[in-house]
Design an enzyme around this catalytic site. Structure first.
Site, PDB file in Angstrom:
ATOM      1  N   VAL A  59      -0.129  -0.444  -2.463  1.00 27.45           N
ATOM      2  CA  VAL A  59      -0.654   1.040  -2.098  1.00 27.45           C
ATOM      3  C   VAL A  59      -0.614   1.681  -0.488  1.00 27.45           C
ATOM      4  O   VAL A  59      -0.992   0.388   0.149  1.00 27.45           O
ATOM      5  CB  VAL A  59      -2.079   1.863  -2.394  1.00 27.45           C
ATOM      6  CG1 VAL A  59      -2.305   2.687  -1.615  1.00 27.45           C
ATOM      7  CG2 VAL A  59      -2.482   1.770  -3.388  1.00 27.45           C
ATOM      8  N   GLY A 100     -14.709  -6.629  -1.142  1.00 25.48           N
ATOM      9  CA  GLY A 100     -15.047  -5.495  -0.090  1.00 25.48           C
ATOM     10  C   GLY A 100     -14.888  -4.654   0.972  1.00 25.48           C
ATOM     11  O   GLY A 100     -13.726  -4.817   1.143  1.00 25.48           O
ATOM     12  N   GLY A 133      -6.177   1.194  -2.039  1.00 24.97           N
ATOM     13  CA  GLY A 133      -5.540   0.027  -2.689  1.00 24.97           C
ATOM     14  C   GLY A 133      -6.829  -0.908  -3.202  1.00 24.97           C
ATOM     15  O   GLY A 133      -6.151  -0.723  -4.780  1.00 24.97           O
ATOM     16  N   HIS A 134      -7.865  -0.992  -3.461  1.00 28.45           N
ATOM     17  CA  HIS A 134      -8.722  -1.512  -4.377  1.00 28.45           C
ATOM     18  C   HIS A 134      -9.092  -0.513  -5.227  1.00 28.45           C
ATOM     19  O   HIS A 134      -9.254  -1.093  -6.530  1.00 28.45           O
ATOM     20  CB  HIS A 134     -10.085  -1.666  -3.195  1.00 28.45           C
ATOM     21  CG  HIS A 134     -10.130  -3.101  -2.103  1.00 28.45           C
ATOM     22  ND1 HIS A 134     -10.313  -2.418  -0.853  1.00 28.45           N
ATOM     23  CD2 HIS A 134     -10.367  -3.804  -2.043  1.00 28.45           C
ATOM     24  CE1 HIS A 134     -10.228  -3.714  -0.451  1.00 28.45           C
ATOM     25  NE2 HIS A 134     -10.204  -4.558  -1.200  1.00 28.45           N
ATOM     26  N   MET A 145      -2.434  -0.760   2.696  1.00 25.81           N
ATOM     27  CA  MET A 145      -3.776  -1.193   2.771  1.00 25.81           C
ATOM     28  C   MET A 145      -4.068  -2.210   2.862  1.00 25.81           C
ATOM     29  O   MET A 145      -3.459  -2.786   1.550  1.00 25.81           O
ATOM     30  CB  MET A 145      -4.333   0.242   1.836  1.00 25.81           C
ATOM     31  CG  MET A 145      -3.630   1.504   2.523  1.00 25.81           C
ATOM     32  SD  MET A 145      -4.602   2.944   1.274  1.00 25.81           S
ATOM     33  CE  MET A 145      -3.943   4.289   1.519  1.00 25.81           C
ATOM     34  N   SER A 146      -4.935  -2.370   3.578  1.00 25.24           N
ATOM     35  CA  SER A 146      -6.004  -3.524   4.418  1.00 25.24           C
ATOM     36  C   SER A 146      -7.037  -3.229   4.462  1.00 25.24           C
ATOM     37  O   SER A 146      -6.948  -2.860   5.384  1.00 25.24           O
ATOM     38  CB  SER A 146      -4.164  -4.293   4.845  1.00 25.24           C
ATOM     39  OG  SER A 146      -4.889  -5.282   5.254  1.00 25.24           O
ATOM     40  N   GLY A 163      -3.897  -7.372  -6.437  1.00 23.42           N
ATOM     41  CA  GLY A 163      -3.218  -6.903  -6.213  1.00 23.42           C
ATOM     42  C   GLY A 163      -1.503  -6.858  -5.433  1.00 23.42           C
ATOM     43  O   GLY A 163      -1.505  -8.385  -5.171  1.00 23.42           O
TER      44      GLY A 163
END
Ligand code: PAF
Length: 291
Positions: free
Chosen positions: A185, A40, A45-46, A193-194, A156
């Site tokens: 990404v 979540g 990125g997700h 992205m994280s 990822g």
């Protein structure tokens, strides 16, 4: 919305029975099912993983589950960002049709005592820094794959060691699922992205671009013909250490499958780095495929 999918087309299920019923009906209709497991707090990125799954399958199921067993003592399990409503909307927009949102006791039934240890790729780097982490990841991924029974699952490349661990487990346990790695990404300034980027102060956020800059320097050296792991890791260290706010945990030059250190770049290598900014630990990496 992707291909006419609207938020109302996304069904949320919380039990294994409901998950199996929907996925089972898709498969009975001859549809290929893609799966994207997440914790979540979704970002682009997700969503790129969901889009990749959409490209490769007819229906996408995603899970949102903050998995307690992959967090060590004192880590951020309790404070890990959680935004289930927003996640559901974002998944819908990316073309996901089914969201699995289980409770902890659904995934870990009371009295449960089965865990998965993936030796080899789990050993070093993140595995050494976070001793129970990959045991928790492998265990939950196996459970989720068992529950969702997808044809393929997308992970990822940002978590390169995790991807190596999952691939090893799927191969070793003969799981009938194809594992797909999807590229990192990045934000406009290069930061990968994280979900944990939200922990960074404004100053740390600016400083954190050094990870990408160090990997870009490596890419240029590799393009110029450098193949020595020592030379490449020294270059990364020099760039990373130019940023006083960052504290380098490791710079690893490894083969993609085994995640074991190498001296000379292999056909498929990864340069993986972990750097702390205050209490936030950021990971990044460069996948290198030599022709
Ligand atoms: O990469 C993640 O978000 C998690 O490690 C995963 C694969 C969803 C397992 O909890």
């Amino acid at each position: 919305m992707a291909d006419g999918v609207t938020a109302s087309d996304v069904q949320t299920v919380c039990t294994p029975e409901d998950l199996r019923a929907t996925v089972g009906s898709w498969k009975a209709a001859g549809l290929r099912v893609g799966f994207v497991p997440t914790m979540g707090a979704l970002h682009d990125g997700h969503l790129s993983l969901v889009r990749r799954a959409r490209e490769l399958s007819d229906r996408v199921v995603a899970s949102v589950f903050v998995n307690p067993t992959q967090f060590g003592p004192g880590e951020d399990f309790d404070s890990y960002p959680r935004s289930p409503e927003r996640d559901a909307e974002m998944l819908a927009e990316a073309g996901c049709r089914l969201l699995f949102l289980p409770q902890v006791e659904t995934i870990y039934p009371p009295g449960g005592s089965t865990f998965v240890e993936v030796e080899g790729p789990s050993r070093d780097f993140e595995g050494a820094e976070r001793p129970e982490h990959f045991r928790g990841v492998a265990t939950v991924v196996l459970k989720l794959l068992q529950l969702a029974q997808p044809d393929l699952a997308v992970f990822g490349e940002k978590d390169a060691q995790q991807l190596a661990v999952v691939r090893r487990m799927v191969c070793d346990l003969h799981l009938p699922v194809e594992i797909i790695g999807a590229p990192i990404v990045r934000e406009g300034d290069g930061l990968a992205m994280s979900s944990r980027n939200v922990y960074l102060s404004a100053e740390e956020r600016r400083a954190a671009t050094v990870l990408h800059r160090s990997l870009e320097a490596v890419r240029r050296e590799v393009d110029a013909g450098q193949r020595s792991a020592f030379a490449l890791s020294q270059l990364v260290l020099t760039v990373l250490e130019s940023e006083p706010l960052g504290r380098v945990d490791y710079v690893a030059v490894v083969d993609q499958e085994g995640f074991r250190p190498i001296e000379t770049l292999a056909d498929r290598s990864v340069i993986a780095i972990a750097v702390r900014f205050g209490s936030t630990r950021l990971l990044d990496n460069l996948h290198i495929e030599l022709g």
